[in-house]
Scaffold this motif. Structure first.
Motif, PDB file in Angstrom:
ATOM      1  N   GLU A 139      11.192  -7.893   0.889  1.00 42.24           N
ATOM      2  CA  GLU A 139      10.143  -8.857   0.554  1.00 42.24           C
ATOM      3  C   GLU A 139       9.177  -8.518  -0.469  1.00 42.24           C
ATOM      4  O   GLU A 139       8.427  -9.292  -0.946  1.00 42.24           O
ATOM      5  N   LEU A 140       8.934  -7.172  -0.873  1.00 44.44           N
ATOM      6  CA  LEU A 140       7.962  -6.783  -1.816  1.00 44.44           C
ATOM      7  C   LEU A 140       8.251  -7.190  -3.084  1.00 44.44           C
ATOM      8  O   LEU A 140       9.289  -6.674  -3.554  1.00 44.44           O
ATOM      9  N   VAL A 141       7.514  -7.829  -3.742  1.00 45.34           N
ATOM     10  CA  VAL A 141       7.613  -8.188  -5.088  1.00 45.34           C
ATOM     11  C   VAL A 141       7.315  -7.023  -6.256  1.00 45.34           C
ATOM     12  O   VAL A 141       7.794  -6.820  -7.340  1.00 45.34           O
ATOM     13  N   GLN A 142       6.189  -6.410  -5.997  1.00 42.27           N
ATOM     14  CA  GLN A 142       5.796  -5.189  -6.888  1.00 42.27           C
ATOM     15  C   GLN A 142       5.905  -4.137  -6.325  1.00 42.27           C
ATOM     16  O   GLN A 142       5.573  -3.492  -5.210  1.00 42.27           O
ATOM     17  N   GLY A 143       6.941  -3.260  -7.104  1.00 44.08           N
ATOM     18  CA  GLY A 143       7.223  -1.805  -6.692  1.00 44.08           C
ATOM     19  C   GLY A 143       8.620  -1.840  -5.841  1.00 44.08           C
ATOM     20  O   GLY A 143       9.125  -2.752  -5.490  1.00 44.08           O
ATOM     21  N   ILE A 144       8.687  -0.669  -5.527  1.00 43.76           N
ATOM     22  CA  ILE A 144       9.745  -0.303  -4.580  1.00 43.76           C
ATOM     23  C   ILE A 144       9.422   0.014  -3.343  1.00 43.76           C
ATOM     24  O   ILE A 144       8.648   0.571  -2.888  1.00 43.76           O
ATOM     25  N   PRO A 145      10.197  -0.671  -2.086  1.00 38.54           N
ATOM     26  CA  PRO A 145       9.583  -0.598  -0.875  1.00 38.54           C
ATOM     27  C   PRO A 145       9.646   0.732  -0.338  1.00 38.54           C
ATOM     28  O   PRO A 145      10.550   1.530  -0.683  1.00 38.54           O
ATOM     29  N   PRO A 146       8.884   1.011   0.608  1.00 41.90           N
ATOM     30  CA  PRO A 146       8.582   2.403   1.160  1.00 41.90           C
ATOM     31  C   PRO A 146       9.959   2.954   1.982  1.00 41.90           C
ATOM     32  O   PRO A 146      10.363   3.841   2.177  1.00 41.90           O
ATOM     33  N   ILE A 147      10.457   1.531   2.613  1.00 43.94           N
ATOM     34  CA  ILE A 147      11.907   1.735   3.312  1.00 43.94           C
ATOM     35  C   ILE A 147      12.821   2.715   2.448  1.00 43.94           C
ATOM     36  O   ILE A 147      13.570   3.343   3.159  1.00 43.94           O
ATOM     37  N   LYS A 182       7.982   8.688  -8.668  1.00 43.52           N
ATOM     38  CA  LYS A 182       8.617   9.344  -7.440  1.00 43.52           C
ATOM     39  C   LYS A 182      10.264   9.027  -7.337  1.00 43.52           C
ATOM     40  O   LYS A 182      10.862  10.049  -6.853  1.00 43.52           O
ATOM     41  N   LEU A 183      10.387   7.973  -7.661  1.00 40.35           N
ATOM     42  CA  LEU A 183      11.909   7.587  -7.622  1.00 40.35           C
ATOM     43  C   LEU A 183      12.882   8.501  -8.522  1.00 40.35           C
ATOM     44  O   LEU A 183      13.657   9.035  -8.112  1.00 40.35           O
ATOM     45  N   LYS A 184      12.041   8.771  -9.802  1.00 36.31           N
ATOM     46  CA  LYS A 184      12.684   9.803 -10.724  1.00 36.31           C
ATOM     47  C   LYS A 184      12.891  11.102 -10.240  1.00 36.31           C
ATOM     48  O   LYS A 184      14.025  11.776 -10.203  1.00 36.31           O
ATOM     49  N   GLU A 185      11.866  11.644  -9.494  1.00 34.55           N
ATOM     50  CA  GLU A 185      11.914  12.920  -8.548  1.00 34.55           C
ATOM     51  C   GLU A 185      12.887  12.946  -7.502  1.00 34.55           C
ATOM     52  O   GLU A 185      13.817  13.886  -7.183  1.00 34.55           O
ATOM     53  N   VAL A 186      13.173  11.812  -6.939  1.00 31.65           N
ATOM     54  CA  VAL A 186      14.359  11.737  -5.956  1.00 31.65           C
ATOM     55  C   VAL A 186      15.576  11.879  -6.301  1.00 31.65           C
ATOM     56  O   VAL A 186      16.355  12.346  -5.848  1.00 31.65           O
ATOM     57  N   ALA A 187      15.743  11.240  -7.555  1.00 30.13           N
ATOM     58  CA  ALA A 187      17.007  10.917  -8.134  1.00 30.13           C
ATOM     59  C   ALA A 187      17.276  12.427  -8.875  1.00 30.13           C
ATOM     60  O   ALA A 187      18.526  12.726  -9.025  1.00 30.13           O
ATOM     61  N   ALA A 188      16.138  13.216  -9.300  1.00 31.03           N
ATOM     62  CA  ALA A 188      16.509  14.370 -10.102  1.00 31.03           C
ATOM     63  C   ALA A 188      16.936  15.496  -9.097  1.00 31.03           C
ATOM     64  O   ALA A 188      17.111  16.670  -9.714  1.00 31.03           O
ATOM     65  N   GLU A 189      16.733  15.236  -7.611  1.00 28.92           N
ATOM     66  CA  GLU A 189      17.130  16.425  -6.792  1.00 28.92           C
ATOM     67  C   GLU A 189      18.504  16.855  -6.951  1.00 28.92           C
ATOM     68  O   GLU A 189      19.443  16.049  -7.031  1.00 28.92           O
ATOM     69  N   THR A 190      18.758  18.106  -6.799  1.00 31.85           N
ATOM     70  CA  THR A 190      20.127  18.777  -6.939  1.00 31.85           C
ATOM     71  C   THR A 190      21.110  18.436  -5.973  1.00 31.85           C
ATOM     72  O   THR A 190      22.555  18.130  -6.128  1.00 31.85           O
ATOM     73  N   ASP A 206       0.783  -1.067   0.047  1.00 35.50           N
ATOM     74  CA  ASP A 206      -0.189  -0.068   0.100  1.00 35.50           C
ATOM     75  C   ASP A 206       0.913   1.211   0.039  1.00 35.50           C
ATOM     76  O   ASP A 206       0.398   2.189  -0.429  1.00 35.50           O
ATOM     77  N   HIS A 207       2.071   1.122   0.484  1.00 32.62           N
ATOM     78  CA  HIS A 207       2.892   2.301   0.760  1.00 32.62           C
ATOM     79  C   HIS A 207       4.361   2.276  -0.285  1.00 32.62           C
ATOM     80  O   HIS A 207       5.120   3.024  -0.057  1.00 32.62           O
ATOM     81  N   LYS A 208       4.113   1.452  -1.263  1.00 29.23           N
ATOM     82  CA  LYS A 208       5.170   1.437  -2.164  1.00 29.23           C
ATOM     83  C   LYS A 208       5.578   2.730  -3.006  1.00 29.23           C
ATOM     84  O   LYS A 208       4.652   3.544  -3.215  1.00 29.23           O
ATOM     85  N   ILE A 209       6.811   2.714  -3.600  1.00 27.94           N
ATOM     86  CA  ILE A 209       7.238   4.051  -4.128  1.00 27.94           C
ATOM     87  C   ILE A 209       6.920   3.778  -5.726  1.00 27.94           C
ATOM     88  O   ILE A 209       7.497   2.949  -6.324  1.00 27.94           O
ATOM     89  N   SER A 210       6.292   4.771  -6.215  1.00 30.25           N
ATOM     90  CA  SER A 210       6.001   4.645  -7.865  1.00 30.25           C
ATOM     91  C   SER A 210       7.278   5.245  -8.547  1.00 30.25           C
ATOM     92  O   SER A 210       8.271   5.721  -8.094  1.00 30.25           O
TER      93      SER A 210
END
Length: 777
Positions: free
Chosen positions: A573-581, A551-559, A544-548
């Protein structure tokens, strides 16, 4: 054919066309090569499917395996003649024909359950060669979506061993049953609960088998000397049990197959002595083949006859080992060894003891050793002790294996799994469980002291597991095998009714020791439920709280975000998506390694996943990030990190994925350009400029591939870091008292006192970084 079957067939043919080496120079449409950019639909590198046992096994090998199986599989059921009559006639023999009634019960029970049910029917329900409660559960999970975790993926069906050989004719009954199972939350929970219960009962069996077998064998020394009291027998048994558990750490690989000659000698002895007693005392016991003596026995004894069934059922203890250990052998080898050695020897042994008892009704409490000729007493005593130790060894090893399976499916807390054999993956040792079993066995032996009391407890564990196996088998018959309903009804009315009758009898002795396996099962079920329940809740929280990807692109694009040299493997353990941690990590440490792989460890409902089909990769866009998602798939009997470190296998498969990914892209581009220029080519002439352009593009693509692989190699040389998500779970605000106790106390107690994830995967401590985060469930 159903829509699912048609779609599966289309996907299979498309995969074969895409990855066939004959693609060069052939036109392919965009539709055939198209794929969605998600791990759920990602096309990986697949091998041709293999069916377990597809290669013919020679009769020489089958006969060798049949001989070896005698020592591994039949120790428990083979030592049953030590205590069956004593446990059945606990109040003595009231009528001489009662012996014929009990012998008839033993004969038809051995024929109906071990021989017909297990050898002829249940062995056919193996899971790619593996057996046991989890094998049946895995078959049902593969055919119907009854798993409680939403981790199913399209690619799972492409794993070779995942396939089920189904009849071409599909019946409405099977479809309706499958639909009901998939749409019922209760049915899913009930199946999992039943699997846990069966597992718990087998573990209880693993505690009681060493106690009753060793105690029965050592008790025979009382016949040789009057100095040997029951107290001394108990303490000698305890000493043997402690030694037995202490040597478990060395594994059974080196001594396992030395068991076969000893058990063969044992079967020869009991069969030969049975024939001797049969002719010496009363050949008329052959009349027990007439089932009328069973009816007569019940008429004469009524309730006492029904109660005595708890002793008769001990004649089939260890039958579940026939199915559970099939993975180490073959179906045919176990069928041969059972039909030619075990079954005849047991029938002769029980017939011989019955003939002896017809002339010596008063010696029923020590039937076995009293019926042994004096000249064979000491050899028989030594072989009996050795056979009882072997029977105990088989059940202890089986307990380790079944805990490994339940651990793989998220139904048991993390414990250390030691693979004691490089040759046989199924031979495992679990230190924590070994010592708990030893303490339990010593306590049971000191507490009960006699085989009669332990037999009351033993019967419940045996019959419970058999009844659960029959229930699962009926589901498989109806839903997967599409068996004729008349055969299913006959199975339920004969074998099912017999097992329920035995179950009712052993439950009657609940207060006489029968509570023991249920108490064991209760404790184990509680542990399994706590772990599995919170495990599932934690997975749903991450889902329910996985990272899209955005959102990952936004994080990586920060200066203020920097890249570090090296390769990081982020476990989840999450198979679908990037874990919230991960978001929690980058908010506190605004730096990312030059190559990052999100690795998810996933258990499939199959016994083994071929190594070449284990890893499933997907690139996280944009490519410049060098971020990948990976699912490492394991079966419930697969060994992890025993022969090759996990990170080495992952990196090699990642390079293969990069090569295949660019190759696929070049095929797509070339196919698109060929389609655009198809109308411009006249008289079959080839445009040399176009060929030169394509050759240049291929060369450029090759350079790009080599550059990206060099980035991976450079990152590995800079160092591999293992990022472990150390999730703390607490009950959310406003949670009920039950949830707070379950999560805050019970689960966290288990988690803190048992093995952590880095030890499970042998992650080196010098290159490990834990990332903590609290989940409110």
């Amino acid at each position: 054919m159903s829509h699912d079957a048609i779609r599966a067939t289309n996907e299979e043919s498309r995969d074969q066309e895409i990855f066939s080496p004959k693609l060069d120079g052939k036109k392919l449409s965009w539709q055939k090569l198209r794929r969605n950019d998600s791990l759920e639909m990602e096309s990986g590198k697949f091998s041709g499917r293999r069916v377990h046992g597809s290669k013919g096994v020679s009769w020489t090998v089958i006969l060798q395996l049949a001989f070896q199986s005698i020592g591994i599989v039949y120790g428990d059921i083979g030592t049953s003649p030590l205590y069956v009559y004593a446990s059945t006639f606990t109040k003595g023999i009231k009528h001489n024909d009662d012996i014929l009634g009990v012998l008839s019960l033993i004969f038809y029970t051995l024929t109906l359950i071990p021989l017909i049910k297990y050898v002829l029917i249940v062995l056919q329900a193996n899971d790619n060669g593996d057996g046991g409660t989890f094998a049946l559960y895995s078959l049902i999970c593969r055919y119907a979506k009854v798993g409680l975790l939403p981790s199913q993926q399209v690619e799972d069906c492409d794993v070779s061993n995942f396939q089920l050989e189904l009849p071409s004719k599909r019946l409405r009954r099977a479809s309706r049953l499958k639909s009901k199972l998939e749409n019922s939350k209760f049915a899913k929970l009930f199946l999992l609960f039943s699997t846990m219960l069966g597992t718990s009962m087998v573990i209880g069996d693993g505690v009681l088998t060493p106690c009753i077998s060793v105690l029965s064998a050592v008790g025979g020394i009382k016949e040789a000397t009057s100095v040997m009291t029951q107290d001394r027998v108990v303490w000698i048994s305890v000493a043997i049990l402690v030694c037995l558990f202490m040597v478990q750490r060395f594994g059974t690989d080196k001594v396992g197959y030395s068991f076969a000659p000893i058990i063969c000698v044992w079967f020869s002895f009991i069969g030969g002595i049975g024939v001797y007693n049969f002719f010496k005392y009363d050949p008329a016991v052959v009349k027990a083949l007439n089932p009328f003596y069973i009816v007569d026995y019940f008429r004469r004894n009524k309730k006492d006859a029904w109660i005595s069934l708890g002793g008769v059922v001990l004649a089939i203890t260890g039958t579940e080992a026939l199915f559970a250990d099939v993975g180490h052998f073959t179906v045919r080898s176990i069928q041969i060894s059972m039909c030619t050695v075990t079954y005849p020897a047991l029938i002769l042994a029980y017939a011989g003891q019955a003939a002896f008892l017809r002339k010596h009704n008063d010696l029923v409490s020590d039937t076995f050793f009293k019926s042994v000729p004096d000249s064979l007493y000491w050899p028989m005593f030594v072989v009996a002790v050795l056979a009882s130790i072997i029977a105990s060894q088989a059940m202890i090893s089986g307990t380790f294996s079944i805990i490994q399976q339940s651990l793989a499916l998220g139904c048991f807390p993390r414990v250390k799994i030691v693979h004691t054999s490089a040759k046989y993956e199924g031979q495992v040792y679990i230190p924590e469980v070994n010592y708990l079993l030893m303490v339990a066995c010593v306590c049971v032996t000191l507490g009960f002291r006699t085989t009669a009391k332990i037999g009351n407890a033993y019967g419940i564990a045996v019959v419970f597991v058999m009844t659960l196996t029959s229930s699962f088998l009926v589901l498989i018959m109806l839903m997967i095998w599409k068996t004729n309903i008349l055969y299913v009804i006959v199975f339920v009315l004969t074998i099912g009714s017999a097992e329920l009758l035995y179950l009712s009898s052993v439950l009657y002795k609940f207060d006489q020791g029968g509570y023991l396996p249920l108490a064991f099962a209760g404790v184990l079920m509680t542990i399994m439920y706590i772990w599995n329940s919170v495990y599932r809740r934690k997975y749903y929280y991450e889902l329910d709280h996985k990272i899209s990807p955005d959102k990952l692109k936004e994080v990586a694009a920060e200066t203020n975000f920097s890249r570090l040299p090296g390769l990081a493997i982020f476990y989840s353990e999450l198979v679908q998506g990037i874990p919230p941690i991960f978001k929690h990590y980058v908010e506190n440490v605004p730096a990312l390694h030059s190559v990052l792989v999100f690795a998810s460890i996933k258990s499939l409902p199959i016994s083994k996943v071929p190594a070449e089909e284990r890893f499933l990769f997907r690139r996280v866009e944009p490519k410049e990030l060098n971020v990948f998602r990976c699912v490492a798939r394991y079966g419930y009997t697969d060994a992890r990190n025993e022969h090759e470190p996990f990170e080495i296998m992952l990196v090699e498969k990642l390079k293969d994925f990069i090569r295949n990914d660019y190759w696929l892209s070049s095929v797509l581009i070339a196919n698109g350009e060929e389609t655009e220029t198809e109308g411009e080519l006249n008289d079959g002439q080839v445009d040399e400029d176009m060929n030169m352009k394509q050759a240049a593009k291929k060369e450029k693509q090759q350079e790009v591939v080599e550059t990206e692989i060099e980035i991976i190699d450079k990152a590995c040389r800079a160092g591999v870091v293992h990022l472990i998500g150390e999730n703390e779970v607490i009950a959310s605000k406003g949670a009920s008292l039950g949830n707070r106790i379950l999560i805050d106390y019970a689960f966290n107690f288990l988690k803190k006192n048992l093995r952590q994830s880095e030890k499970m995967f042998d992650i080196p401590h010098k290159r490990m970084l834990k990332v903590g985060m609290t989940y409110e469930l």
